[in-house]
Design a protein around this motif. Structure first.
Motif, short mmCIF file in Angstrom:
data_model
loop_
_atom_site.label_atom_id
_atom_site.label_comp_id
_atom_site.label_asym_id
_atom_site.label_seq_id
_atom_site.Cartn_x
_atom_site.Cartn_y
_atom_site.Cartn_z
N PRO A 123 -4.79 -103.09 -23.77
CA PRO A 123 -5.77 -104.09 -23.28
C PRO A 123 -6.26 -105.05 -24.36
CG PRO A 123 -6.32 -101.90 -22.49
CD PRO A 123 -5.23 -101.73 -23.49
N ASP A 124 -6.27 -104.62 -25.61
CA ASP A 124 -6.77 -105.50 -26.66
C ASP A 124 -5.79 -105.48 -27.82
OD1 ASP A 124 -8.30 -107.16 -28.16
OD2 ASP A 124 -9.96 -105.79 -28.47
N THR A 125 -6.12 -104.75 -28.88
CA THR A 125 -5.21 -104.61 -30.01
C THR A 125 -4.75 -103.16 -30.09
OG1 THR A 125 -7.00 -104.11 -31.56
CG2 THR A 125 -6.40 -106.44 -31.29
N GLY A 126 -3.86 -102.90 -31.02
CA GLY A 126 -3.41 -101.54 -31.24
C GLY A 126 -4.32 -100.83 -32.23
N PRO A 127 -4.03 -99.56 -32.53
CA PRO A 127 -4.81 -98.84 -33.53
C PRO A 127 -4.81 -99.59 -34.87
CG PRO A 127 -3.41 -97.32 -32.31
CD PRO A 127 -3.01 -98.71 -31.90
N LEU A 128 -5.93 -99.49 -35.57
CA LEU A 128 -6.11 -100.17 -36.86
C LEU A 128 -5.99 -101.67 -36.72
CD1 LEU A 128 -4.05 -97.71 -39.10
CD2 LEU A 128 -6.49 -97.69 -38.64
N HIS A 129 -6.30 -102.17 -35.51
CA HIS A 129 -6.34 -103.61 -35.22
C HIS A 129 -4.98 -104.28 -35.39
CE1 HIS A 129 -10.67 -103.15 -35.14
NE2 HIS A 129 -10.63 -102.60 -36.33
N ALA A 130 -3.92 -103.52 -35.20
CA ALA A 130 -2.58 -104.10 -35.30
C ALA A 130 -2.20 -104.74 -33.97
CB ALA A 130 -1.56 -103.03 -35.67
N GLY A 131 -1.47 -105.85 -34.04
CA GLY A 131 -1.02 -106.53 -32.82
C GLY A 131 0.29 -105.98 -32.29
N VAL A 132 1.09 -105.34 -33.17
CA VAL A 132 2.40 -104.81 -32.79
C VAL A 132 2.51 -103.39 -33.31
CG1 VAL A 132 4.90 -105.10 -32.97
CG2 VAL A 132 3.41 -107.12 -32.90
N LEU A 133 2.87 -102.45 -32.43
CA LEU A 133 3.21 -101.08 -32.81
C LEU A 133 4.72 -100.93 -32.72
CD1 LEU A 133 0.55 -98.84 -30.99
CD2 LEU A 133 0.68 -99.39 -33.42
N ALA A 134 5.34 -100.50 -33.81
CA ALA A 134 6.79 -100.36 -33.84
C ALA A 134 7.16 -98.99 -34.39
CB ALA A 134 7.41 -101.47 -34.68
N ASP A 135 8.40 -98.60 -34.20
CA ASP A 135 8.89 -97.34 -34.74
C ASP A 135 9.27 -97.53 -36.21
OD1 ASP A 135 9.83 -94.51 -33.86
OD2 ASP A 135 11.50 -95.32 -35.05
N ARG A 136 9.24 -96.43 -36.96
CA ARG A 136 9.53 -96.52 -38.39
C ARG A 136 10.96 -96.98 -38.64
NH1 ARG A 136 6.30 -91.01 -40.38
NH2 ARG A 136 4.21 -91.87 -39.92
N LEU A 163 -12.90 -96.60 -30.04
CA LEU A 163 -12.88 -95.86 -31.30
C LEU A 163 -11.48 -95.31 -31.59
CD1 LEU A 163 -16.27 -93.95 -31.12
CD2 LEU A 163 -15.67 -95.86 -32.62
N ALA A 164 -10.71 -95.04 -30.55
CA ALA A 164 -9.33 -94.61 -30.77
C ALA A 164 -8.50 -95.72 -31.41
CB ALA A 164 -8.68 -94.18 -29.45
N LEU A 165 -8.96 -96.97 -31.26
CA LEU A 165 -8.29 -98.10 -31.90
C LEU A 165 -8.83 -98.34 -33.30
CD1 LEU A 165 -8.25 -100.60 -28.90
CD2 LEU A 165 -6.34 -99.23 -29.73
N SER A 166 -10.17 -98.36 -33.43
CA SER A 166 -10.77 -98.70 -34.72
C SER A 166 -10.94 -97.49 -35.64
CB SER A 166 -12.13 -99.37 -34.50
OG SER A 166 -13.01 -98.49 -33.83
N ALA A 167 -11.12 -96.30 -35.06
CA ALA A 167 -11.32 -95.09 -35.86
C ALA A 167 -10.49 -93.95 -35.27
CB ALA A 167 -12.80 -94.72 -35.91
N PRO A 168 -9.15 -94.05 -35.36
CA PRO A 168 -8.31 -93.05 -34.72
C PRO A 168 -8.31 -91.69 -35.41
CG PRO A 168 -6.97 -94.64 -35.92
CD PRO A 168 -8.38 -95.14 -35.98
N ALA A 169 -8.92 -91.59 -36.59
CA ALA A 169 -8.98 -90.32 -37.31
C ALA A 169 -10.32 -90.24 -38.02
CB ALA A 169 -7.83 -90.21 -38.30
N ASP A 170 -10.59 -89.10 -38.65
CA ASP A 170 -11.87 -88.91 -39.34
C ASP A 170 -11.97 -89.77 -40.59
OD1 ASP A 170 -12.64 -87.09 -37.45
OD2 ASP A 170 -12.08 -85.33 -38.63
N ILE A 171 -10.86 -89.89 -41.33
CA ILE A 171 -10.89 -90.55 -42.64
C ILE A 171 -9.66 -91.42 -42.78
CG2 ILE A 171 -11.06 -90.17 -45.14
CD1 ILE A 171 -11.98 -87.27 -44.41
N GLU A 172 -9.84 -92.56 -43.43
CA GLU A 172 -8.71 -93.45 -43.73
C GLU A 172 -8.65 -93.72 -45.23
OE1 GLU A 172 -6.74 -97.74 -42.40
OE2 GLU A 172 -8.88 -97.36 -42.07
N VAL A 173 -7.46 -93.61 -45.79
CA VAL A 173 -7.21 -93.97 -47.19
C VAL A 173 -6.40 -95.25 -47.18
CG1 VAL A 173 -6.12 -93.28 -49.36
CG2 VAL A 173 -7.28 -91.57 -47.95
N THR A 174 -6.85 -96.25 -47.90
CA THR A 174 -6.22 -97.57 -47.86
C THR A 174 -5.92 -98.06 -49.26
OG1 THR A 174 -8.39 -98.66 -47.88
CG2 THR A 174 -7.40 -98.20 -45.73
#
Length: 844
Positions: A639-652, A511-522
Motif C-alpha cells: 500500500p505504501d513503501t516496503g520495509p525500511l522505506h524501500a520502494g523495491v523489494l528484490a531477491d538477493r 511499524l512492520a515497515l519502519s521498525a521491522p525488528a527490535d534493533i537496526e545496525v546501519t
C-alpha cells in the motif's frame, strides 16, 4: 385541591426515603460522576502545577523566554557579575553521536539548588571532555563510570569523552547525558543559550536584583521571575489537562442522558404502582394539572435528595483518595471544595429529574377516576406505542440512514489528496444521535423480535426460562427503556474496541515497515558493514534471537526494453531484505498479489513506485542499476513503501546479477528475551559485535514501537473507561427497575409460589429477567456499534483495516449480561423471601 394533593404526594415520598433514593439512584450515580469529574480535574490540575514544572524551586529569576530571542553566551558572565546573584546556571543542550547512537547532552550544574541532575554514582563532570549519563543511557550504550567514548559534535568532529558518573533525573529516555555549561557550550559551538536561571543571594531583594540584572541585558532579552516561569510551565501542563477533561465532559454528558432515560422508566413504574391512589385523588376532585404538579414536585424532591447524596459521596471520596495515594508514595495534590460546582450539580440533578418525570407524570394524570374501583393498586403497562411516536421514530430512522449515506458518500477515495475528516465525523455523530433517538422511540416494538431471537436458548431450559422471557416480553416499554441505555453503553464501548483494534492493526502494519525488528545496525550511505560484525552478531547466542543482514541500493530504475518507466529523473531505493525471516512479515498489508511470491526473478513494489511506473501485478520489466539489467516480474504491490522505506523489494540473486557489492549495508536483529532487560542485553551484544568499527550506527527501533503502542493502549483504555460510565448507569437502571418491579409483582410472585415454584426458581427467574435486559441491550448495541465504528475509522482517512476484536467483544457481551443479572440478585432474593399467603393478600 392543589395544596392537599401536593402535600399528600410529598409527605408520602418523605415517609419512604429508601424508595425515594431507589427511584433516583441513576441520578445519584450521575451526580456522583459529574461532581467526581470536577474534583478529578482539580486534583489533576493542582498535581500538574505542584509537580510538573521543570524549573527548580530555588530559581528566583530567569533570563530568556522561548517566545523571544535567546540570551547570548556573553550575557552569562555579565549576569554573574551583578551584585546579589548567588548562582547562575545556563540551560542549553546539544546532540552528540556516541557509539553510533544519539545522545542529548544537557547543561546542568550537577550540584546545588539549581541542579536538576542528582549524582548517583561516581563524580559529576568538572572539566572539558567529561559527562555524566543516566542509568538507562548507560545500559543502552554499554557505558560504565570511567568509560571513554569517541563522540561526534555538531560539526561531526571526533571528541574523546570520559563518563565520570551516573545521575538520576526526572526523565530517562535512554539517551540523556549531563555536563557543566562550559563543556556543552564548547562541544556545541554555541553562541546562545536557551535561558539562564538565577538564584538571589540571602538578604537581597528579588525585585532589586531584577532591576540590576535588567540593566545588563540586551533590550530584547526577557527577564521573568522564577514563580512566573513555574506557573507558566504548570499552566501549560494544566491546559492539556483541561483539554482532556473537555473530552471527558462529553462522555459525562452522555451518561447524564442515560440517567435521565433510566429515571423516566423508573418513574413510570412507580406511578403505575400507585394508579389506584392517583385515581382516588381524581375521584375526590383533583384535576390533572394538580396531579402533574404534585408528581413533578415529587420528582424535584427525588432529584434534590439524589443530587445532594451524590455530591456528598463524591466529595468524601475525592478528599479521601489523595492522602491514600500520598501515603503510597504518589505525589498527588488534594482538591478544594468547589461550592459553586456542587450547587450547580445539585440544581442540575433537580432539573434533569424534573424533565425526566414530566412524561410519566402527564401519562399518570390521565388515569380515570373509575380506576379507583380496581382491586389492584397497579395497572398493566401499555405494550405498544402511539401513532405519533411511531411516525416520529420512523422519521428518525430515515434521517439516520440519509445522514449516514451522506457521510459514506464523502468518505475518502483511494489516492485522494485533499480530504478533511471533521465534516464526515460530524455527519456520523449526527447519524448516530438520530439512530439512538429512533431506538428510544421504536424500542418497545423492537423488544419482542429481539427477545424472540436472543431468548430462544433460555426458553429451552424449562418453565423458569419461559417465565423469565415472558416477564420481560410482557412489559416491552419497560424493557425498552432499560435496554436502550444498555445498548447506548455497548455501542460506545464496541465502537471504541473496534476502532482501537483497527488502529492497532494499522499501526502494526506501519511499524512492520519502519521498525521491522527490535534493533537496526546501519552504515553511512555507500559503505558496508565489516564481515566480522555480521559474523559476531550471528554468534551472539542468548542475546539475539535472529540476525537478518540486508543490502540497500539507491538509483534503481525499471525499464521495458529501452524505455525507462516513471519519471525520467526519478530513481528508486531497493533492498534485498529477507522479509520471510522477520516475524513482522505477517503484519504487512498487501494491496495486490502475494508477498510470499517474492523470490528470484520476482519483485515487490511500493504503491508509489507502482503508480509512478504504471506497473501492476504480473507485469514483466527489467530491473536496472547503471548499465546492468535483469528481467523480473511484479508479484505484489504494497500500500505504501516496503520495509525500511524501500520502494523495491528484490531477491538477493537479482542483486547479484545487477553487480551489487556483496557487503551488507546493515542488519536487523531481535532481542532473544522480552522486556527492557532483554533489549539491553541485545544492544550490548550488538555493540560487542560492532567493536571499534568506524561509521557503524545502532538504533533501537523497538523503543518507538513500544511508545506508540503504549500511547494507543492508553487512549483506548481511557476511552473505554469514559464510555463505561453509561454502562454503570444502565446497570443501576436494571437494578432499580428489577427492585421496583418486584414490589409491583408481589401478587404474581405469591401465585407462582402457591402453584409450586420454589424460592430458588423464583430467584432464578427474576435474575434471568435482569440478565435479559442486558442481553437485549448488548445485542442491539453490537449491531449499531460495529458499523458506526468502521465508518468512523474510514472517515479518519488513514486506510485502517476493519478489525473485529472478537474476544473483547464476546467478553463485553458476556460481562454486560452478567452485570445486569447481578443487578437483579438482591431484588430477586427479597421477592423469594415473601410468604405466598402474604403475597396473595397484598392487592386484596
Amino acid at each position: 385541591m392543589r395544596t392537599p394533593v401536593l402535600r399528600t404526594q410529598l409527605s408520602a415520598a418523605a415517609r419512604r426515603p429508601g424508595r425515594l433514593l431507589l427511584t433516583g439512584l441513576a441520578i445519584l450515580v450521575a451526580a456522583f460522576v459529574v461532581f467526581g469529574t470536577v474534583l478529578a480535574q482539580q486534583i489533576t490540575e493542582r498535581t500538574a502545577r505542584d509537580n510538573l514544572s521543570g524549573t527548580p524551586a530555588a530559581t528566583d529569576l530567569v533570563v530568556g523566554d522561548p517566545q523571544g530571542p535567546p540570551p547570548p553566551v556573553a550575557t552569562l558572565a555579565r549576569v554573574r557579575s551583578v551584585p546579589g546573584v548567588a548562582e547562575a546556571a545556563a540551560r542549553l543542550e546539544v546532540g552528540l553521536g556516541v557509539n553510533g547512537s544519539f545522545v542529548n547532552l544537557e547543561a546542568d550544574p550537577g550540584r546545588g539548588p539549581l541542579s536538576t541532575a542528582r549524582l548517583r554514582e561516581g563524580s559529576y563532570p568538572d572539566a572539558p571532555g567529561e559527562m555524566a549519563v543516566t542509568p538507562r543511557t548507560a545500559q543502552r550504550l554499554g557505558l560504565t563510570v570511567g568509560s571513554v567514548v569517541t563522540a561526534t559534535d555538531v560539526q561531526t568532529t571526533p571528541v574523546r569523552i570520559t563518563v565520570t558518573g551516573l545521575v538520576d533525573t526526572a526523565e530517562d529516555g535512554g539517551f540523556n547525558a549531563y555536563a557543566p555549561e562550559d563543556v556543552v557550550i564548547a562541544l556545541g559551538g554555541a553562541t546562545e543559550v536557551t535561558r539562564i536561571d538565577l538564584r538571589v543571594a540571602p538578604g537581597e531583594s528579588a525585585e532589586t536584583l531584577r532591576q540590576r540584572v535588567a540593566a545588563v541585558l540586551p533590550a530584547d532579552v526577557a527577564l521573568r521571575t522564577g514563580g512566573e516561569v513555574r506557573q507558566q510551565e504548570a499552566d501549560e501542563a494544566a491546559s492539556q489537562v483541561g483539554a482532556l477533561f473537555a473530552l471527558v465532559g462529553m462522555f459525562v454528558a452522555i451518561a447524564v442522558v442515560a440517567a435521565a432515560l433510566v429515571v423516566t422508566s423508573t418513574f413510570r413504574i412507580v406511578f403505575a404502582q400507585r394508579m389506584r391512589q392517583l385515581a382516588l385523588l381524581r375521584a375526590v376532585g383533583a384535576h390533572r394539572g394538580a396531579l402533574v404538579r404534585a408528581l413533578t414536585a415529587e420528582g424535584a424532591l427525588t432529584g434534590l435528595v439524589a443530587g445532594v447524596v451524590g455530591v456528598a459521596g463524591a466529595l468524601a471520596v475525592g478528599h479521601a483518595v489523595p492522602p491514600i495515594l500520598r501515603a503510597a508514595g504518589r505525589a498527588v495534590s488534594s482538591p478544594g471544595v468547589p461550592a459553586g460546582a456542587a450547587v450547580a450539580v445539585v440544581l442540575g440533578a433537580v432539573a434533569v429529574t424534573v424533565l425526566a418525570v414530566l412524561a410519566p407524570a402527564f401519562t399518570a394524570s390521565r388515569v380515570a377516576p373509575l380506576e379507583a374501583l380496581r382491586a389492584a393498586n397497579t395497572t398493566a403497562g401499555r405494550r405498544g406505542i402511539g401513532g405519533l411516536r411511531l411516525v416520529g421514530g420512523l422519521l428518525l430512522v430515515c434521517g439516520a440512514v440519509l445522514v449516514a449515506a451522506l457521510a459514506i458518500a464523502r468518505l475518502p477515495k483511494p489516492q485522494q489528496e485533499e480530504y478533511s475528516a471533521m465534516p464526515v465525523l460530524l455527519l456520523l455523530v449526527a447519524s448516530g444521535a438520530l439512530a439512538f433517538f429512533a431506538l428510544v422511540a421504536l424500542g418497545p416494538l423492537l423488544v419482542r423480535p429481539v427477545l424472540a431471537l436472543v431468548g430462544w436458548p433460555l426458553r429451552q431450559l424449562g418453565p423458569v426460562g419461559r417465565l423469565a422471557v415472558g416477564g420481560v416480553g410482557g412489559t416491552p416499554r419497560r424493557a425498552s427503556a432499560v435496554s436502550v441505555v444498555v445498548a447506548l453503553g455497548v455501542t460506545l464501548i464496541a465502537g471504541v474496541a473496534v476502532g482501537g483494534a483497527s488502529l492497532r492493526t494499522l499501526m502494526d502494519r506501519e511499524l512492520a515497515l519502519s521498525a521491522p525488528a527490535d534493533i537496526e545496525v546501519t552504515t553511512a550511505p555507500g559503505a558496508t558493514l565489516p564481515d566480522q560484525v555480521v559474523t559476531r552478531a550471528r554468534a551472539a547466542e542468548g542475546a539475539l534471537a535472529r540476525v537478518v543482514p540486508y543490502r540497500r541500493v539507491d538509483g534503481l530504475t525499471l525499464r521495458r526494453g529501452a524505455e525507462r518507466l516513471g519519471n525520467p529523473e526519478s530513481a528508486y531505493t531497493g533492498t534485498d531484505l529477507d522479509v520471510a525471516a522477520l516475524p513482522t512479515t505477517d503484519q504487512l498489508d498487501v494491496a495486490q498479489g502475494r508477498l510470499a511470491d517474492l523470490g528470484p526473478g520476482r519483485i515487490v513494489l511500493g504503491d508509489w513506485v507502482a503508480r509512478d511506473t504504471g506497473l501492476r501485478v504480473g507485469d514483466q520489466v527489467s530491473l536496472a542499476v547503471d548499465a546492468r539489467t535483469t528481467d523480473v516480474r511484479v508479484v505484489a504491490v504494497l500500500p505504501d513503501t516496503g520495509p525500511l522505506h524501500a520502494g523495491v523489494l528484490a531477491d538477493r540473486t537479482d542483486f547479484d546479477r545487477l553487480g551489487v557489492a556483496a557487503g551488507w549495508s546493515g542488519l536487523l536483529a531481535d532481542a532473544a528475551r522480552p522486556g527492557e532487560d532483554g533489549r539491553t542485553a541485545a544492544v550490548q551484544g550488538l555493540r560487542q559485535a560492532i567493536g571499534g568499527a568506524d561509521g557503524v550506527g545502532l538504533a533501537v527501533l523497538a523503543d518507538s514501537r513500544d511508545r506508540d503502542g503504549e500511547v494507543l493502549a492508553t487512549i483506548v483504555w481511557i476511552a473505554v473507561g469514559l464510555v463505561s460510565l453509561t454502562v454503570i448507569i444502565a446497570v443501576v437502571g436494571v437494578g432499580s427497575t428489577t427492585a421496583l418491579s418486584v414490589v409491583e409483582r408481589v401478587g404474581e410472585s405469591g401465585l407462582l409460589r402457591a402453584v409450586g415454584l420454589s424460592r430458588g426458581a423464583l430467584r432464578t427467574m427474576l435474575t434471568a429477567e435482569s440478565g435479559l435486559y442486558g442481553l437485549i441491550g448488548a445485542t442491539i448495541g453490537l449491531l449499531l456499534g460495529v458499523p458506526y465504528a468502521w465508518l468512523a475509522v474510514r472517515a479518519l482517512g488513514i486506510s485502517a483495516p476493519l478489525t473485529l476484536p472478537v474476544l473483547p467483544l464476546v467478553g463485553l457481551f458476556v460481562a454486560l449480561i452478567a452485570l445486569t443479572a447481578l443487578a437483579g440478585v438482591l431484588p430477586a432474593r427479597r421477592a423469594s423471601r415473601i410468604s405466598p399467603v402474604a403475597a396473595l393478600g397484598v392487592d386484596g
